[in-house]
Design a protein around this motif. Structure first.
Motif, PDB file in Angstrom:
ATOM      1  N   PRO A  13     128.906  49.911  36.673  1.00  0.00           N
ATOM      2  CA  PRO A  13     129.554  49.951  37.983  1.00  0.00           C
ATOM      3  C   PRO A  13     130.881  49.208  38.044  1.00  0.00           C
ATOM      4  N   VAL A  14     131.110  48.242  37.148  1.00  0.00           N
ATOM      5  CA  VAL A  14     132.385  47.528  37.187  1.00  0.00           C
ATOM      6  C   VAL A  14     133.206  48.000  36.003  1.00  0.00           C
ATOM      7  N   LYS A  19     138.647  51.509  40.896  1.00  0.00           N
ATOM      8  CA  LYS A  19     138.830  50.267  41.636  1.00  0.00           C
ATOM      9  C   LYS A  19     137.578  49.915  42.421  1.00  0.00           C
ATOM     10  N   GLU A  20     136.617  50.839  42.460  1.00  0.00           N
ATOM     11  CA  GLU A  20     135.430  50.595  43.266  1.00  0.00           C
ATOM     12  C   GLU A  20     134.198  50.644  42.390  1.00  0.00           C
ATOM     13  N   PRO A  21     133.137  49.943  42.788  1.00  0.00           N
ATOM     14  CA  PRO A  21     131.940  49.969  41.958  1.00  0.00           C
ATOM     15  C   PRO A  21     131.140  51.257  42.126  1.00  0.00           C
ATOM     16  N   ALA A 373     133.579  53.340  49.218  1.00  0.00           N
ATOM     17  CA  ALA A 373     133.272  52.526  50.393  1.00  0.00           C
ATOM     18  C   ALA A 373     132.927  53.410  51.592  1.00  0.00           C
TER      19      ALA A 373
ATOM     20  N   TYR B  34     141.623  39.355  36.514  1.00  0.00           N
ATOM     21  CA  TYR B  34     140.692  40.477  36.487  1.00  0.00           C
ATOM     22  C   TYR B  34     140.234  40.722  37.910  1.00  0.00           C
ATOM     23  N   HIS B  35     140.362  41.969  38.343  1.00  0.00           N
ATOM     24  CA  HIS B  35     140.040  42.278  39.736  1.00  0.00           C
ATOM     25  C   HIS B  35     138.666  42.892  39.811  1.00  0.00           C
ATOM     26  N   MET B  36     137.835  42.362  40.703  1.00  0.00           N
ATOM     27  CA  MET B  36     136.507  42.935  40.868  1.00  0.00           C
ATOM     28  C   MET B  36     136.232  43.193  42.338  1.00  0.00           C
ATOM     29  N   ASN B  37     135.754  44.408  42.596  1.00  0.00           N
ATOM     30  CA  ASN B  37     135.401  44.809  43.953  1.00  0.00           C
ATOM     31  C   ASN B  37     133.896  44.592  44.120  1.00  0.00           C
ATOM     32  N   SER B  40     133.979  45.780  48.828  1.00  0.00           N
ATOM     33  CA  SER B  40     135.116  45.717  49.733  1.00  0.00           C
ATOM     34  C   SER B  40     135.383  47.108  50.317  1.00  0.00           C
ATOM     35  N   CYS B  41     136.227  47.162  51.344  1.00  0.00           N
ATOM     36  CA  CYS B  41     136.516  48.455  51.972  1.00  0.00           C
ATOM     37  C   CYS B  41     137.772  49.076  51.386  1.00  0.00           C
ATOM     38  N   ASN B  42     138.279  48.604  50.256  1.00  0.00           N
ATOM     39  CA  ASN B  42     139.484  49.122  49.592  1.00  0.00           C
ATOM     40  C   ASN B  42     140.782  48.568  50.148  1.00  0.00           C
ATOM     41  N   ASP B  45     141.963  45.792  47.972  1.00  0.00           N
ATOM     42  CA  ASP B  45     142.259  46.293  46.623  1.00  0.00           C
ATOM     43  C   ASP B  45     143.632  46.951  46.579  1.00  0.00           C
ATOM     44  N   ILE B  85     125.230  44.370  44.036  1.00  0.00           N
ATOM     45  CA  ILE B  85     126.237  43.999  43.040  1.00  0.00           C
ATOM     46  C   ILE B  85     126.176  42.508  42.694  1.00  0.00           C
ATOM     47  N   LYS B  88     125.878  41.708  39.040  1.00  0.00           N
ATOM     48  CA  LYS B  88     127.060  42.102  38.275  1.00  0.00           C
ATOM     49  C   LYS B  88     128.161  41.061  38.391  1.00  0.00           C
TER      50      LYS B  88
END
Lengths: 409, 159
Positions: A13-14, A19-21, A373, B34-37, B40-42, B45, B85, B88
């Motif tokens: 998922p990552v 950009k989204e899981p 999302a 390092y970017h991790m969601n 989030s609602c975007n 991001d 998540i 993760k």
């Protein structure tokens, strides 16, 4: 290249490609994808449940946070649903302002998507270029609404801020800027050899498959379905625009086959269409009120005495957004259902991803403009980690039970 | 003269302890993120990406997004942490080499924000991980994100 060796490939998922899981499990034969399994639910926040504890005005701002990119489409569909129940008439000027902001949002979303698509095939120059020109529409939205992403413009029965003469000058300048750039940008996006080589003939979704999976938005139009909520069920100012037609790749003289190139062509042509719609609305902007003039408390008190169900449909940048509410003499709705475009389009990944090369996976996944999302409305978490499969009949029966119960309460 | 070489950590993986003392001085410039969601609602991001694009151009300071947590100095976390998540994000945090910083972008990561009543939340993030920099806003503007990274530099200098 096919081979006898079959192995699974997990993406997500990552993963930096999305950009989204979201998790994909591919079954790979040699270098070709033979099957795919998709696991949603990593961004499930329980918005539909939270909404049942908030009042009608607070829900607008909650629904902006369903998706940061469609942050105007979701609350608009909700407001349309409430206005449907309460039979509220929206003033003409508010209808036009709603259309303008909706189209500005579509413009920024499509520019964003072209950048992401270029990034997925390694064309980072184009990524930087489109994201740079996208800042212009964000500036325009910021001057207009006060924020770059979540606008907070809507209220039940109208909008909250008016377009002043200074704002209209900004919009005119923005339109000139994009009209000038459009020819150059569309030449890069539609005629560039590298882009064509990477996008033509891959990720094919035929017309029949698009119908079967209920594809919506640019994904359906790229496969040749002429399906657009703005034209089929017009709201806002779309009644008044006689020349508005669903975009199809036929407009650039290409028979649609439903590949990635067709979906890209639809989005590039929609940028032009949005610019024309904004220009039309600015030229024909009527005078008058922008909302009913009632405060939030008065609106809530009015809705408290109502019962019934309403539905609101709107064409978000990614496809049809549909909100369904049930009101029952309370300060909050007793049921709210959000149906986002990726909910339909997500399943078209299965035919698209089958029989493609591994290297094409990122661009094919990005080609429907997924918004996880938006789509994560339901999740099952079981502590023991067991997987369950639910049949269509079981889920159908469950949904009937749930909605009957809430309607009888 | 400024040396722009990167200092890789030497870690004994079995024990998780440092074998060699690290010279933090070399880490205070050009942070890799390092970017991790995490649900989030975007919105945050796309603002992070907008920060790196030509208008704001954070890459001129050497800040860039990397594809693997193992290459990163900073973990940018957007969004409130959902139940699904949670494991993760803890795994990804373990993979970032020391010294590491955690930045929360957006209000909902810090306080659950607009989703505070939700049943699907495992966060806020600072109950799970040590957080160094909070960037509030829904979503924060790119200027605010750059300011947050500048605060992260200051924090690294103090280490």
């Amino acid at each position: 290249m096919k081979s006898d060796i079959v192995y699974p490939l997990n993406i997500g998922p990552v993963h930096p490609a999305f950009k989204e899981p979201i998790k994909f499990t591919f079954r790979i034969e040699g270098e070709q994808v033979a099957g795919v399994d998709i696991d949603f639910g990593y961004t499930h926040r329980g918005i539909e449940k939270i909404a049942l504890e908030r009042n009608y005005i607070q829900i607008i701002y909650l629904l902006e946070r369903v998706c940061g990119i469609c942050s105007f489409s979701h609350p608009l569909a909700y407001c349309l649903a409430i206005e449907d129940v309460a039979e509220i008439q929206v003033p003409d000027r508010a209808r036009y302002i709603r259309t303008i902001i909706g189209e500005l949002e579509r413009l920024h979303s499509h520019l964003l998507w072209t950048g992401i698509a270029a990034h997925e095939i390694g064309f980072d120059t184009l990524f930087m270029y489109t994201w740079n020109i996208r800042e212009k529409v964000l500036d325009c939205l910021e001057e207009f609404t006060g924020n770059r992403i979540n606008y907070g413009m809507l209220t039940i029965g109208g909008v909250r801020r008016d377009i002043t003469p200074e704002n209209s000058e900004t919009i005119t300048r923005m339109l000139e800027y994009y009209m000038e750039l459009y020819d150059r940008a569309s030449e890069i996006l539609l005629d560039d050899l590298t882009l064509r080589a990477r996008t033509e003939g891959i990720g094919i979704l035929s017309r029949e498959q698009a119908e079967m999976f209920c594809a919506v938005g640019p994904t359906a139009r790229g496969s040749g379905l002429l399906k657009d909520v703005r034209i089929d069920y017009p709201v806002n100012a779309y009644y008044d625009i006689p020349w508005l037609n669903p975009i199809s790749p036929r407009d650039i003289g290409k028979e649609p086959i439903g590949d990635v190139y067709d979906r890209m062509a639809v989005r590039v042509l929609e940028i032009k269409q949005s610019l024309n719609v904004i220009q039309f609305c600015m030229e024909n902007l009527p005078e008058g009120d922008i909302n009913s003039g009632e405060g939030a408390v008065k609106i809530i008190n009015k809705l408290k005495k109502l019962e019934g169900e309403g539905i609101g449909r709107y064409e978000a940048p990614r496809g049809e957004v549909c909100h369904y509410v049930i009101l029952d003499n309370q300060e909050h709705p007793i049921q709210l259902k959000v149906k986002a475009p990726t909910y339909s389009n997500g399943f078209t990944w299965i035919p698209m991803l089958t029989n493609i090369e591994i290297a094409d996976i990122p661009i094919v996944i990005a080609s429907i403009d997924p918004c996880v999302a938006c789509a994560d409305r339901m999740t099952f978490i079981r502590k023991d980690g067991a997987k369950e499969r639910y049949s269509w009949d079981y889920l159908h029966q469950k949904s009937i039970q749930k909605y009957k119960r809430s309607a009888n309460q | 003269m400024v040396y722009y070489y990167r200092c890789y950590n030497v870690i004994d993986n079995n024990r998780g302890t440092y074998v060699k003392k690290i010279n933090y001085k070399h880490l205070k410039r050009s942070l890799w993120a390092y970017h991790m969601n995490t649900g989030s609602c975007n919105a945050c991001d796309i603002e992070i990406l907008a920060t790196l694009m030509p208008r704001y151009d954070a890459e001129r300071f050497g800040i860039k997004l990397v594809g693997s947590p193992r290459h990163a100095d900073v973990l940018l976390v957007t969004g409130t942490v959902t139940e699904k998540i949670k494991d993760k994000i803890l795994q990804v945090y373990q993979q970032v080499p020391k010294p590491k910083l955690v930045m929360i972008i957006g209000s909902c990561g810090a306080t659950k924000g607009v989703f505070h009543e939700s049943y699907a939340m495992a966060g806020p993030l600072d109950t799970l991980l040590p957080v160094d920099v909070y960037v509030p806003g829904c979503p924060p503007r790119p200027e605010a994100i750059i300011y947050g990274v500048a605060k992260a530099w200051e924090k690294l200098e103090e280490l």
